[in-house]
Enzyme design. Structure first.
Site, PDB file in Angstrom:
ATOM      1  N   GLY A   8       0.817  -1.211   0.000  1.00 48.47           N
ATOM      2  CA  GLY A   8       0.000   0.000   0.000  1.00 48.47           C
ATOM      3  C   GLY A   8       0.852   1.263   0.000  1.00 48.47           C
ATOM      4  N   GLY A  11      -0.589   4.781  -0.937  1.00 49.82           N
ATOM      5  CA  GLY A  11      -1.724   5.301  -0.166  1.00 49.82           C
ATOM      6  C   GLY A  11      -1.351   6.551   0.613  1.00 49.82           C
ATOM      7  N   GLN A  12      -2.337   7.050   1.423  1.00 51.65           N
ATOM      8  CA  GLN A  12      -2.118   8.306   2.155  1.00 51.65           C
ATOM      9  C   GLN A  12      -0.930   8.191   3.104  1.00 51.65           C
ATOM     10  OE1 GLN A  12      -4.768   9.239   5.376  1.00 51.65           O
ATOM     11  NE2 GLN A  12      -4.417  11.451   5.236  1.00 51.65           N
ATOM     12  N   ASP A  34       2.454  -1.738  -4.509  1.00 52.76           N
ATOM     13  CA  ASP A  34       1.039  -1.346  -4.490  1.00 52.76           C
ATOM     14  C   ASP A  34       0.347  -2.060  -5.648  1.00 52.76           C
ATOM     15  OD1 ASP A  34      -0.312   1.509  -2.960  1.00 52.76           O
ATOM     16  OD2 ASP A  34      -1.484   0.087  -4.138  1.00 52.76           O
ATOM     17  N   ASP A  53      -0.778  -7.229  -5.541  1.00 54.75           N
ATOM     18  CA  ASP A  53      -2.119  -7.349  -4.940  1.00 54.75           C
ATOM     19  C   ASP A  53      -1.922  -8.154  -3.671  1.00 54.75           C
ATOM     20  OD1 ASP A  53      -5.357  -8.622  -6.107  1.00 54.75           O
ATOM     21  OD2 ASP A  53      -4.562  -8.306  -4.082  1.00 54.75           O
ATOM     22  N   TYR A 142     -14.982  -2.141   8.859  1.00 56.12           N
ATOM     23  CA  TYR A 142     -13.615  -1.637   9.058  1.00 56.12           C
ATOM     24  C   TYR A 142     -13.169  -1.876  10.503  1.00 56.12           C
ATOM     25  CZ  TYR A 142      -9.860   1.919   9.157  1.00 56.12           C
ATOM     26  OH  TYR A 142      -8.674   2.600   9.280  1.00 56.12           O
ATOM     27  N   LYS A 146     -10.276  -4.199  12.027  1.00 55.71           N
ATOM     28  CA  LYS A 146      -9.176  -3.657  12.847  1.00 55.71           C
ATOM     29  C   LYS A 146      -9.033  -4.430  14.159  1.00 55.71           C
ATOM     30  CE  LYS A 146      -7.477  -0.668  10.056  1.00 55.71           C
ATOM     31  NZ  LYS A 146      -6.193  -1.008   9.400  1.00 55.71           N
TER      32      LYS A 146
HETATM   33  C1  VAH Z   1     -10.937   6.405   8.153  1.00 54.95           C
HETATM   34  N1  VAH Z   1      -8.910   7.744   7.982  1.00 54.95           N
HETATM   35  O1  VAH Z   1     -11.552   7.458   8.245  1.00 54.95           O
HETATM   36  C2  VAH Z   1      -9.417   6.445   8.404  1.00 54.95           C
HETATM   37  C3  VAH Z   1      -9.080   6.228   9.866  1.00 54.95           C
HETATM   38  C4  VAH Z   1      -9.598   6.868  12.221  1.00 54.95           C
HETATM   39  C5  VAH Z   1      -9.980   6.997  10.800  1.00 54.95           C
HETATM   40  O2  VAH Z   1      -9.051   4.901  10.220  1.00 54.95           O
HETATM   41  O3  VAH Z   1     -11.474   5.360   7.875  1.00 54.95           O
END
Ligand code: VAH
Length: 317
Positions: A8, A11-12, A34, A53, A142, A146
């Site tokens: 990645g 990415g940001q 990436d 990938d 998400y 995590k």
């Molecule tokens: C998001 N920038 O908004 C990420 C981050 C705490 C937020 O995990 O999904």
């Protein structure tokens, strides 16, 4: 000599992490990977680059072995808002990619880093000064990814002795590479719109507090954690890190110190508002400070100054 492989990398976080690590450890000792090759001229191409990938376990293993990597920083993941639109795809990418990266670290005896997030907390987590060890029942895919990732990284440490390390990042604010698909992205967009148009319409409502941090502090935190002596770490993954708890009104007030007539209004996105409201207002980063010296340098106003001057330079304004 450290030989680091990053997934990645475009990415940001990955973009700035790659540049910083190459500065420290040498251009040729950091392999950026990436899904797609970035445009010619991208700084990521100033050193070794491979298309990867992260769901392709065989290719990830082959690349790591060929590069003789001793460290893997697994940054490839879908962020919260995108993951809510495609939850099954998000599970497969976020968890499949993470498992592949952990297996590569195990097979090749590599040090391992991957970020968690304040998204790992849920509606019944204590909202203010959220401790590092507390209830974690996130209500987003998400967040489920995590929490599962934190547990999987701890498992690889206890079961296989892999040197896994990680932090729970807040929203990260940067001007180099704009984020995509996050809930906290408003706090990046607002700066670009302030310079370009002098106004911003926020999809997150006023009074919605979330933890945030400037990207320089995030990159420094990763490096400080990875270089910390292992015997100093009582915890492994999921260190709370943050620099500030802010809402859109606070960001606007800070911007107005530089752009007095900046205007902010609201058009709340119910999906991302609900995600934001399920997360803490503020988290407690004392364990990261105590165990490995986490020490963010930017507050809201210094971050605002840095963001606006860098964006003005980019936009020739
Ligand atoms: C998001 N920038 O908004 C990420 C981050 C705490 C937020 O995990 O999904």
């Amino acid at each position: 000599m450290k030989r680091i492989m990053i997934t990645g990398a475009c990415g940001q976080i990955g973009t700035e992490l790659t540049a910083k690590l190459r500065e420290i450890y040498g251009q040729d000792n950091v392999l950026a990977t990436d899904l797609r090759r970035p445009e010619e001229g991208s700084r990521v191409l100033e050193g070794p680059f491979e298309e990867l990938d992260v769901t392709d376990a065989e290719k990830m293993d082959r690349i790591a072995e060929a590069f003789k990597a001793d460290t893997i920083m697994h940054m490839a993941a879908l962020l919260s808002a995108t993951a809510e639109k495609n939850p099954v795809f998000a599970w497969n990418l976020n968890m499949g990619g993470l498992l592949n990266a952990l297996e590569v670290a195990r097979k090749h005896n590599m040090q391992f880093f991957t970020p968690s997030s304040i998204g790992a907390f849920g509606p019944n987590t204590p909202k203010d000064d959220t401790p590092q060890t507390t209830i974690q029942r996130p209500t987003t895919m998400y967040g489920v990814n995590k929490v599962s990732g934190e547990l999987l990284c701890d498992y690889y440490f206890h079961r296989f002795g892999v040197d896994t390390r990680g932090v729970r990042f807040p929203g990260l604010i940067s001007h180099v590479k704009e984020p995509g698909g996050g809930t906290t992205d408003y706090a990046v967009e607002i700066y670009f719109k302030a310079v370009r148009e002098g106004k911003y319409t926020s999809y997150i409502d006023k009074g919605t507090f979330m933890d945030m941090m400037f990207m320089d502090d995030a990159i420094d935190a990763i490096i400080k954690l990875m270089e910390a002596p292992a015997d100093k770490l009582e915890d492994r993954n999921a260190f709370n890190v943050t620099a500030m708890s802010i809402d859109p009104e606070m960001v606007a007030a800070s911007i107005r110190k530089e752009i007095p007539d900046f205007e902010l209004d609201y058009d709340v996105d119910p999906v991302r508002q609900a995600i934001a409201e399920s997360w803490p207002n503020s988290i407690d980063a004392s364990e990261a400070k105590r165990q490995w010296g986490f020490d963010p340098k930017f507050d809201l106003d210094t971050m605002t100054k840095e963001m606006l001057s860098a964006i003005r330079e980019k936009e020739n304004k």
